[in-house]
Design an enzyme around this catalytic site. Sequence first.
Site, short mmCIF file in Angstrom:
data_model
loop_
_atom_site.label_atom_id
_atom_site.label_comp_id
_atom_site.label_asym_id
_atom_site.label_seq_id
_atom_site.Cartn_x
_atom_site.Cartn_y
_atom_site.Cartn_z
N THR A 82 0.81 -1.22 0.00
CA THR A 82 0.00 0.00 0.00
C THR A 82 0.85 1.28 0.00
OG1 THR A 82 -1.88 -1.06 1.02
CG2 THR A 82 -1.69 1.31 1.36
N ASN A 103 5.63 -0.82 3.52
CA ASN A 103 4.84 -0.16 4.57
C ASN A 103 5.71 0.06 5.81
OD1 ASN A 103 2.54 -0.20 2.98
ND2 ASN A 103 1.84 -2.16 3.80
N ASP A 165 -3.95 5.74 7.19
CA ASP A 165 -3.16 6.98 7.18
C ASP A 165 -2.31 7.09 5.92
OD1 ASP A 165 -1.37 4.95 7.97
OD2 ASP A 165 -1.18 5.70 10.02
N ARG A 166 -1.60 6.00 5.56
CA ARG A 166 -0.70 6.08 4.41
C ARG A 166 -1.45 6.28 3.10
NH1 ARG A 166 -0.88 1.01 6.57
NH2 ARG A 166 -1.16 -0.81 5.22
N ASP A 306 -9.17 -3.84 0.87
CA ASP A 306 -7.93 -4.54 1.26
C ASP A 306 -8.15 -5.33 2.55
OD1 ASP A 306 -4.93 -4.88 0.82
OD2 ASP A 306 -4.97 -4.12 2.87
N ASP A 353 -3.50 0.25 -5.59
CA ASP A 353 -2.12 0.33 -5.11
C ASP A 353 -1.35 -0.98 -5.30
OD1 ASP A 353 -3.79 -0.91 -3.30
OD2 ASP A 353 -2.90 0.01 -1.52
N HIS A 476 -0.40 -9.92 -0.74
CA HIS A 476 0.17 -9.37 -1.97
C HIS A 476 1.58 -8.95 -1.64
CE1 HIS A 476 -0.54 -5.53 0.06
NE2 HIS A 476 -1.70 -6.07 0.41
ZN LIG Z 1 -2.95 -5.25 1.86
#
Ligand SMILES: [Zn+2]
Length: 538
Positions: A82, A103, A165-166, A306, A353, A476
């Site tokens: 992501t 991440n 948040d990201r 997700d 993403d 993923h």
């Molecule tokens: Zn994910």
Amino acid sequence: MKVSHWLIPLALATAWPIQSLQAQTQEASTQAPKLVVSIVVDQMRADYLTRFEDLYTGGIQTLMSEGESFINAHYSHAPTYTGPGHATIYTGTDPRFHGIIANDWYDASLKRSVYCVEDDQVTPVGSSSDAHRRSPKNIRSTTWTDELEWATQGKAKVIAFSIKDRGAICAAGHYGDAAYWIDSDAGFVTSSHYMDDLPKWMMRFNRSNAPSSYMTGSWDRLLDVSHYDALAGPDQSDFERVPKGAKSAAFPYDLKAMQSAYNGAFKSTPAGNTLLVDAALVAVKAEGLGQDDITDVLAISFSATDYLGHAMGPRSQEVMDMYLRLDLDLKHLFESLDLLVGKGNYLVTFTADHGASDNPMQAKADGFPAELWAPADLEAELRVLMHQAGIDNDKVLNLSNDQIYLSSREQNLAVAVRNAILGHPAIAEAWTWEEIRLSPDPYAQLRRNGSDKRSGQVFYALKPGHLAYGPTGTTHGSGYHYDSHVPLIFMGKAFNPQAMHNERAYIRDMAPTLSKVIGIASPSACTGNPLWVSPANK
Ligand SMILES: [Zn+2]
């Protein structure tokens, strides 16, 4: 855009190329929309467009029928997560230059894992939780939304929403007005990077539209079960994980009971998507987005897809139903924007993403080549192989994100580690940092694009369909097609309705495409190519 954002740290300001500084005014572009609506659907595989195409009647159907589609669009980096995906969408380059390599990644100097948007220099706004000390400081390049702010002297309004948040922070860039993400109890929150207090409209929204207020009634299939049996398979399967708060992995779901059992339960249900659309539309009205000739930005990253995708996998009725309901949420969004901003005045981009793998055990049960390792088991087995090859355990600092961090960059050590781990049956390929730097092989290049000085010294790829994960659900992160291939659609008057491109396109091409349409400079480290040719140059 608050004024203090323009007090740029000197190091960052001087690192920016001259072209950014010269683009002080938004060039007159007849194609520039009043509003760019940038939609990211977390974990949306490209085949979710085509597999459910006949059942879409709302916003996804509109995008497919009225938008310009790039049906062979991929990420050009691995691993695919992501943080890196969102950063690539907005910076127009790979993790190699934007620096968001995962991440979370291991920092050898801190001797701990760091989170891509952590920042202990900022304070939470709208909550007192330290979990919301977040900012874009780890992103090393500008975003196209930053360049829009530069070009308009900060007059453009850039507002981003996500559950994660990201997902919001990468969109708002360094100088966007606001990134809002969700705290399960407080509702939408942000950090002092953006503002000192939540705006009044957001405080009101949090009071009237708490996440729990969306969790009423039951969640059942939108359409007749026969559609789901045909396109997703049976509802009950051994390969699904019960979503957090639920009692079983089958329809119908008692939403209120789920939310009572776990305050984050809404994140794995369609409610998590509806909540974002509702908040975004309130922002459009309250902030006057798209009301003048300066291009504004509304970014929405839908995260529920997700959370649910990880629990249930791509062949679940629940994931299928969530997409059919997202289609309706997007219909509501577009119809509302037609009224608020005007049809033809806004441009929509639609992508994801990263994609997702099938559950390996489900694939294996169907006769496909796939295997599953518990992450801790895989690490232990790789450490045994390295130890057997005479590599001192003290020299292996960390294994994460398909990389191995070693105590030195010495090439002989990296080669020994690479040779040792190639003996593991899950591993398809392994490279040293020197090899990914020099190799013309496209799979080594994916790793090269996905790494920078924050990365390890040895890189590896599991075989296709192989995962290091739990037994149910999926994940993923690979460079394979199922993770790299995502939707890419542009819709708006600058684009050709119903045009469909078969040639390979990259997600890093999105930012330069938008920059060209709007008439601003591309982001500072952009390596993508515009997918759009202005009518004057055709
Ligand atoms: Zn994910």
